[in-house]
Scaffold this motif. Structure first.
Motif, PDB file in Angstrom:
ATOM      1  N   PRO A  94       0.820  -1.212   0.000  1.00 35.71           N
ATOM      2  CA  PRO A  94       0.000   0.000   0.000  1.00 35.71           C
ATOM      3  C   PRO A  94       0.853   1.261   0.000  1.00 35.71           C
ATOM      4  N   GLY A  95       0.556   2.168  -0.931  1.00 41.28           N
ATOM      5  CA  GLY A  95       1.259   3.435  -1.000  1.00 41.28           C
ATOM      6  C   GLY A  95       2.648   3.370  -1.588  1.00 41.28           C
ATOM      7  N   LYS A  96       3.034   2.192  -2.105  1.00 41.45           N
ATOM      8  CA  LYS A  96       4.369   2.039  -2.670  1.00 41.45           C
ATOM      9  C   LYS A  96       4.286   1.616  -4.119  1.00 41.45           C
ATOM     10  N   GLN A  97       5.398   1.723  -4.822  1.00 39.78           N
ATOM     11  CA  GLN A  97       5.427   1.313  -6.215  1.00 39.78           C
ATOM     12  C   GLN A  97       5.512  -0.205  -6.316  1.00 39.78           C
ATOM     13  N   ARG A  98       5.168  -0.714  -7.489  1.00 37.84           N
ATOM     14  CA  ARG A  98       5.269  -2.136  -7.745  1.00 37.84           C
ATOM     15  C   ARG A  98       6.728  -2.486  -8.044  1.00 37.84           C
ATOM     16  N   ASP A  99       7.227  -3.497  -7.359  1.00 35.35           N
ATOM     17  CA  ASP A  99       8.632  -3.886  -7.506  1.00 35.35           C
ATOM     18  C   ASP A  99       8.744  -5.347  -7.916  1.00 35.35           C
ATOM     19  N   LEU A 100       9.779  -5.648  -8.688  1.00 35.59           N
ATOM     20  CA  LEU A 100      10.059  -7.024  -9.082  1.00 35.59           C
ATOM     21  C   LEU A 100      10.573  -7.805  -7.881  1.00 35.59           C
ATOM     22  N   VAL A 101      10.021  -8.997  -7.675  1.00 35.34           N
ATOM     23  CA  VAL A 101      10.447  -9.866  -6.583  1.00 35.34           C
ATOM     24  C   VAL A 101      11.373 -10.964  -7.092  1.00 35.34           C
ATOM     25  N   ALA A 102      10.930 -11.648  -8.141  1.00 38.91           N
ATOM     26  CA  ALA A 102      11.718 -12.766  -8.669  1.00 38.91           C
ATOM     27  C   ALA A 102      11.284 -13.033 -10.094  1.00 38.91           C
ATOM     28  N   SER A 103      12.220 -13.549 -10.897  1.00 39.41           N
ATOM     29  CA  SER A 103      11.890 -13.891 -12.269  1.00 39.41           C
ATOM     30  C   SER A 103      12.732 -15.070 -12.714  1.00 39.41           C
ATOM     31  N   GLN A 104      12.203 -15.816 -13.669  1.00 38.11           N
ATOM     32  CA  GLN A 104      12.952 -16.959 -14.189  1.00 38.11           C
ATOM     33  C   GLN A 104      12.706 -17.104 -15.683  1.00 38.11           C
ATOM     34  N   ARG A 105      13.801 -17.173 -16.443  1.00 36.02           N
ATOM     35  CA  ARG A 105      13.724 -17.373 -17.878  1.00 36.02           C
ATOM     36  C   ARG A 105      13.423 -18.838 -18.171  1.00 36.02           C
ATOM     37  N   ILE A 106      13.084 -19.117 -19.418  1.00 33.14           N
ATOM     38  CA  ILE A 106      12.636 -20.461 -19.767  1.00 33.14           C
ATOM     39  C   ILE A 106      13.686 -21.523 -19.481  1.00 33.14           C
ATOM     40  N   LEU A 107      14.940 -21.226 -19.710  1.00 38.13           N
ATOM     41  CA  LEU A 107      16.007 -22.194 -19.421  1.00 38.13           C
ATOM     42  C   LEU A 107      17.117 -21.579 -18.583  1.00 38.13           C
ATOM     43  N   GLY A 108      16.843 -20.405 -18.034  1.00 32.83           N
ATOM     44  CA  GLY A 108      17.901 -19.683 -17.352  1.00 32.83           C
ATOM     45  C   GLY A 108      17.802 -19.748 -15.858  1.00 32.83           C
ATOM     46  N   THR A 109      18.696 -19.032 -15.254  1.00 25.78           N
ATOM     47  CA  THR A 109      18.723 -18.958 -13.807  1.00 25.78           C
ATOM     48  C   THR A 109      17.675 -17.985 -13.316  1.00 25.78           C
ATOM     49  N   ALA A 110      17.429 -18.038 -12.028  1.00 25.13           N
ATOM     50  CA  ALA A 110      16.456 -17.147 -11.421  1.00 25.13           C
ATOM     51  C   ALA A 110      17.135 -15.891 -10.892  1.00 25.13           C
ATOM     52  N   ASP A 111      16.388 -14.808 -10.878  1.00 18.94           N
ATOM     53  CA  ASP A 111      16.865 -13.550 -10.309  1.00 18.94           C
ATOM     54  C   ASP A 111      15.918 -13.137  -9.197  1.00 18.94           C
ATOM     55  N   TYR A 112      16.498 -12.555  -8.151  1.00 16.54           N
ATOM     56  CA  TYR A 112      15.704 -12.173  -6.986  1.00 16.54           C
ATOM     57  C   TYR A 112      16.030 -10.758  -6.549  1.00 16.54           C
ATOM     58  N   ALA A 113      15.041 -10.092  -5.990  1.00 12.47           N
ATOM     59  CA  ALA A 113      15.297  -8.828  -5.307  1.00 12.47           C
ATOM     60  C   ALA A 113      16.133  -9.113  -4.065  1.00 12.47           C
ATOM     61  N   ASP A 114      17.005  -8.192  -3.719  1.00 10.80           N
ATOM     62  CA  ASP A 114      17.874  -8.393  -2.555  1.00 10.80           C
ATOM     63  C   ASP A 114      17.069  -8.661  -1.287  1.00 10.80           C
ATOM     64  N   SER A 115      15.905  -8.049  -1.189  1.00  4.73           N
ATOM     65  CA  SER A 115      15.114  -8.155   0.036  1.00  4.73           C
ATOM     66  C   SER A 115      14.523  -9.543   0.263  1.00  4.73           C
ATOM     67  N   VAL A 116      14.522 -10.386  -0.782  1.00  6.54           N
ATOM     68  CA  VAL A 116      13.906 -11.715  -0.636  1.00  6.54           C
ATOM     69  C   VAL A 116      14.893 -12.849  -0.858  1.00  6.54           C
ATOM     70  N   LYS A 117      16.117 -12.535  -1.240  1.00  6.11           N
ATOM     71  CA  LYS A 117      17.114 -13.594  -1.468  1.00  6.11           C
ATOM     72  C   LYS A 117      17.261 -14.459  -0.235  1.00  6.11           C
ATOM     73  N   ALA A 118      17.393 -15.742  -0.436  1.00  6.08           N
ATOM     74  CA  ALA A 118      17.564 -16.752   0.609  1.00  6.08           C
ATOM     75  C   ALA A 118      16.266 -17.052   1.358  1.00  6.08           C
ATOM     76  N   ARG A 119      15.201 -16.296   1.060  1.00  2.05           N
ATOM     77  CA  ARG A 119      13.912 -16.586   1.688  1.00  2.05           C
ATOM     78  C   ARG A 119      12.862 -17.055   0.685  1.00  2.05           C
ATOM     79  N   PHE A 120      12.916 -16.510  -0.539  1.00  3.35           N
ATOM     80  CA  PHE A 120      11.942 -16.838  -1.570  1.00  3.35           C
ATOM     81  C   PHE A 120      12.602 -17.702  -2.640  1.00  3.35           C
ATOM     82  N   THR A 121      11.816 -18.603  -3.215  1.00  2.00           N
ATOM     83  CA  THR A 121      12.293 -19.437  -4.310  1.00  2.00           C
ATOM     84  C   THR A 121      11.258 -19.448  -5.420  1.00  2.00           C
ATOM     85  N   ILE A 122      11.706 -19.112  -6.629  1.00  2.00           N
ATOM     86  CA  ILE A 122      10.831 -19.169  -7.792  1.00  2.00           C
ATOM     87  C   ILE A 122      11.126 -20.442  -8.561  1.00  2.00           C
TER      88      ILE A 122
END
Length: 119
Positions: free
Chosen positions: A40-68
């Protein structure tokens, strides 16, 4: 094309949730599947993404806690969220960069699912 998220809800601090997002409707291939969130009241931010055959990328704030993870055969992306804190409270949106059967490439978004972390 339609993306439908599920799995949001209320969880206590330190708890876990699993989000799912299924893409359907005239899809040829999905290049990247991602999760964003908007508090609420904040911009939309990327959390995690994964390419079709690539590695996953994570926001620093969720690394080691979230898994895509993706199931390409099911056009589905998951987000496993562990050790949740109130700062993770937000609407979580799934989006996919994909090619349709009509050879049109675009980014499609789901409607969002609410995640609330509170005791």
């Amino acid at each position: 094309v339609q993306l439908v998220e599920s799995g949001g809800g209320l969880v206590q601090p330190g708890g876990s949730l699993n989000l799912s997002c299924v893409a359907s409707g005239g899809i040829f291939t999905i290049y990247t599947m991602s999760w964003d969130r908007q508090a609420p009241g904040k911009q939309r931010d990327l959390v995690a993404s994964q390419r079709i055959l690539g590695t996953a990328d994570y926001a620093d704030s969720v690394k080691a806690r979230f898994t895509i993870a993706r199931d390409n055969a099911k056009n589905t992306v998951y987000l496993r969220m562990n050790n949740l804190s109130p700062d993770d409270t937000a609407v979580y949106y799934c989006h996919a960069d994909l090619m349709t059967l009509n050879w049109a490439r675009n980014v499609y978004w789901g409607q969002g699912t609410q995640v609330t972390v509170s005791s």
